[in-house]
Design a protein around this motif. Structure first.
Motif, PDB file in Angstrom:
ATOM      1  N   ASP A   1      24.883  -5.938  19.486  1.00  9.25           N
ATOM      2  CA  ASP A   1      25.353  -7.270  19.096  1.00  9.25           C
ATOM      3  C   ASP A   1      25.831  -8.104  20.290  1.00  9.25           C
ATOM      4  OD1 ASP A   1      27.788  -6.165  19.764  1.00  9.25           O
ATOM      5  OD2 ASP A   1      28.746  -6.582  17.846  1.00  9.25           O
ATOM      6  N   GLY A   2      25.622  -7.627  21.518  1.00  9.15           N
ATOM      7  CA  GLY A   2      25.991  -8.379  22.702  1.00  9.15           C
ATOM      8  C   GLY A   2      27.344  -8.048  23.282  1.00  9.15           C
ATOM      9  N   ARG A   3      28.047  -7.138  22.644  1.00 10.80           N
ATOM     10  CA  ARG A   3      29.383  -6.788  23.087  1.00 10.80           C
ATOM     11  C   ARG A   3      29.338  -5.731  24.198  1.00 10.80           C
ATOM     12  NH1 ARG A   3      32.625  -6.242  17.772  1.00 10.80           N
ATOM     13  NH2 ARG A   3      31.926  -8.349  17.548  1.00 10.80           N
ATOM     14  N   VAL A   4      30.240  -5.858  25.141  1.00 12.65           N
ATOM     15  CA  VAL A   4      30.466  -4.825  26.156  1.00 12.65           C
ATOM     16  C   VAL A   4      31.890  -4.344  25.964  1.00 12.65           C
ATOM     17  CG1 VAL A   4      30.617  -4.299  28.614  1.00 12.65           C
ATOM     18  CG2 VAL A   4      28.834  -5.840  27.773  1.00 12.65           C
ATOM     19  N   ARG A   5      32.061  -3.036  25.821  1.00 15.42           N
ATOM     20  CA  ARG A   5      33.389  -2.463  25.612  1.00 15.42           C
ATOM     21  C   ARG A   5      33.766  -1.616  26.813  1.00 15.42           C
ATOM     22  NH1 ARG A   5      30.939  -1.750  20.395  1.00 15.42           N
ATOM     23  NH2 ARG A   5      32.047  -2.936  18.806  1.00 15.42           N
ATOM     24  N   LEU A   6      35.030  -1.607  27.131  1.00 15.70           N
ATOM     25  CA  LEU A   6      35.566  -0.746  28.170  1.00 15.70           C
ATOM     26  C   LEU A   6      36.562   0.196  27.507  1.00 15.70           C
ATOM     27  CD1 LEU A   6      35.220  -0.320  31.196  1.00 15.70           C
ATOM     28  CD2 LEU A   6      37.197  -1.811  31.548  1.00 15.70           C
ATOM     29  N   TRP A   7      36.251   1.484  27.547  1.00 20.01           N
ATOM     30  CA  TRP A   7      37.050   2.512  26.879  1.00 20.01           C
ATOM     31  C   TRP A   7      37.967   3.206  27.880  1.00 20.01           C
ATOM     32  CZ3 TRP A   7      36.064   3.810  21.626  1.00 20.01           C
ATOM     33  CH2 TRP A   7      34.922   3.227  21.073  1.00 20.01           C
ATOM     34  N   ASP A   8      39.219   3.390  27.484  1.00 14.45           N
ATOM     35  CA  ASP A   8      40.129   4.258  28.212  1.00 14.45           C
ATOM     36  C   ASP A   8      39.936   5.649  27.607  1.00 14.45           C
ATOM     37  OD1 ASP A   8      42.422   5.909  28.736  1.00 14.45           O
ATOM     38  OD2 ASP A   8      43.531   4.129  29.316  1.00 14.45           O
ATOM     39  N   LEU A   9      39.393   6.580  28.377  1.00 15.94           N
ATOM     40  CA  LEU A   9      39.039   7.886  27.807  1.00 15.94           C
ATOM     41  C   LEU A   9      40.240   8.775  27.545  1.00 15.94           C
ATOM     42  CD1 LEU A   9      35.710   8.635  29.683  1.00 15.94           C
ATOM     43  CD2 LEU A   9      36.061   7.747  27.367  1.00 15.94           C
ATOM     44  N   THR A  10      41.374   8.463  28.134  1.00 17.95           N
ATOM     45  CA  THR A  10      42.579   9.236  27.839  1.00 17.95           C
ATOM     46  C   THR A  10      43.082   8.927  26.434  1.00 17.95           C
ATOM     47  OG1 THR A  10      43.172   9.231  30.175  1.00 17.95           O
ATOM     48  CG2 THR A  10      44.911   9.774  28.605  1.00 17.95           C
ATOM     49  N   SER A  11      43.134   7.644  26.091  1.00 17.65           N
ATOM     50  CA  SER A  11      43.679   7.234  24.794  1.00 17.65           C
ATOM     51  C   SER A  11      42.603   7.021  23.732  1.00 17.65           C
ATOM     52  CB  SER A  11      44.469   5.935  24.960  1.00 17.65           C
ATOM     53  OG  SER A  11      43.595   4.875  25.341  1.00 17.65           O
ATOM     54  N   GLY A  12      41.360   6.796  24.145  1.00 17.08           N
ATOM     55  CA  GLY A  12      40.299   6.468  23.193  1.00 17.08           C
ATOM     56  C   GLY A  12      40.319   5.015  22.755  1.00 17.08           C
ATOM     57  N   VAL A  13      41.190   4.202  23.357  1.00 20.36           N
ATOM     58  CA  VAL A  13      41.306   2.788  23.020  1.00 20.36           C
ATOM     59  C   VAL A  13      40.296   1.996  23.834  1.00 20.36           C
ATOM     60  CG1 VAL A  13      42.839   0.786  23.130  1.00 20.36           C
ATOM     61  CG2 VAL A  13      43.733   3.011  22.418  1.00 20.36           C
TER      62      VAL A  13
ATOM     63  N   THR B   1      37.373  -4.197  36.312  1.00 22.06           N
ATOM     64  CA  THR B   1      37.713  -3.142  35.343  1.00 22.06           C
ATOM     65  C   THR B   1      39.220  -3.001  35.160  1.00 22.06           C
ATOM     66  OG1 THR B   1      37.586  -1.485  37.101  1.00 22.06           O
ATOM     67  CG2 THR B   1      35.611  -1.826  35.754  1.00 22.06           C
ATOM     68  N   THR B   2      40.011  -3.492  36.090  1.00 20.69           N
ATOM     69  CA  THR B   2      41.462  -3.342  35.968  1.00 20.69           C
ATOM     70  C   THR B   2      42.038  -4.315  34.947  1.00 20.69           C
ATOM     71  OG1 THR B   2      41.687  -4.772  37.891  1.00 20.69           O
ATOM     72  CG2 THR B   2      41.861  -2.401  38.258  1.00 20.69           C
ATOM     73  N   ASP B   3      41.701  -5.607  35.056  1.00 17.70           N
ATOM     74  CA  ASP B   3      42.239  -6.585  34.113  1.00 17.70           C
ATOM     75  C   ASP B   3      41.157  -7.244  33.257  1.00 17.70           C
ATOM     76  OD1 ASP B   3      41.127  -7.972  36.191  1.00 17.70           O
ATOM     77  OD2 ASP B   3      42.961  -8.969  36.805  1.00 17.70           O
ATOM     78  N   GLN B   4      39.930  -6.745  33.332  1.00 18.46           N
ATOM     79  CA  GLN B   4      38.800  -7.204  32.516  1.00 18.46           C
ATOM     80  C   GLN B   4      38.561  -8.715  32.610  1.00 18.46           C
ATOM     81  OE1 GLN B   4      41.255  -5.146  30.402  1.00 18.46           O
ATOM     82  NE2 GLN B   4      40.306  -3.470  31.494  1.00 18.46           N
ATOM     83  N   VAL B   5      38.621  -9.246  33.814  1.00 17.92           N
ATOM     84  CA  VAL B   5      38.382 -10.669  34.048  1.00 17.92           C
ATOM     85  C   VAL B   5      36.942 -10.868  34.483  1.00 17.92           C
ATOM     86  CG1 VAL B   5      38.990 -12.629  35.523  1.00 17.92           C
ATOM     87  CG2 VAL B   5      40.786 -11.142  34.623  1.00 17.92           C
TER      88      VAL B   5
END
Length: 198
Positions: free
Chosen positions: A137-149, A187-191
């Motif tokens: 659907d065009g989305r890019v997600r960045l996952w924190d693998l420690t929390s799964g968020v 990747t730090t602040d997703q800007v």
């Protein structure tokens, strides 16, 4: 040579054609006599067995077509994604499924919609703490693998995202979509730091 030996060599060759190297080697190991082990066919098939990479592990729990798989930087885990709309993590040595991440709806309308969201590709950060996923659907997600968020990066592509890449230091993430746009985020602040259009 005996008829049994000829039949074994024919069967061994069929195993080679199918990529069944363990079965081919088992037949060659069964040949006991010195004459059999010195024959052209035996040595030829043994050399063929060395030309095909051996299949080590099979990952089987995807509910539909997988599209992408990538090793974690430490080589111990494989992440894969696809048509079943989730990201699966596997033990690279055993093929055992270790974890499944499924994106949750962001809004009430998404929760009730039947919008298909295949996960097209995944990419680890160099330190292995983050995982980026690209969606149909065009989305890019960045996952924190420690929390799964996860956090959806903005703006969203207009159409499927088919490719992801991280910079060598892991500070930047690039995504390419069918909208002919490549976007680059921190990747730090997703800007969003760059948008390249074709």
């Amino acid at each position: 040579m005996s008829r049994l030996y000829v039949a074994d060599m024919n069967q061994a060759f069929r195993h080679w054609e199918q990529g069944e190297i363990d079965e081919l080697l088992a037949i060659l190991d069964k040949c006991a006599s010195a004459a059999e082990r010195e024959s052209f066919e035996w040595h030829y098939l043994r050399s063929l067995a060395q030309t095909i990479p051996r299949q080590v592990v099979v990952f089987r729990k995807h509910e539909s077509n997988p599209y992408s798989a990538v090793f974690a930087p430490d080589g111990r885990t494989v992440a894969s994604c696809g048509e079943d709309r989730c990201i699966r993590f596997w033990d690279a040595a055993t093929g055992q499924e270790e974890r499944v991440l499924r994106p949750r709806p962001e809004t009430a309308s998404e929760a009730t919609s039947n919008h298909k969201e295949d996960e097209n590709c995944v990419r680890y950060s160099p330190d292995g703490r983050l995982l980026a996923s690209a969606c149909e659907d065009g989305r890019v997600r960045l996952w924190d693998l420690t929390s799964g968020v996860w956090r959806a990066l903005s703006p969203k592509h207009n159409g499927e995202v088919l490719g992801l890449a991280t910079s060598r230091d892991g500070k930047l993430l690039a995504a390419a979509g069918v909208d002919r746009i490549v976007r680059i985020w921190t990747t730090t602040d997703q800007v969003l730091v760059a948008e390249l259009t074709g």
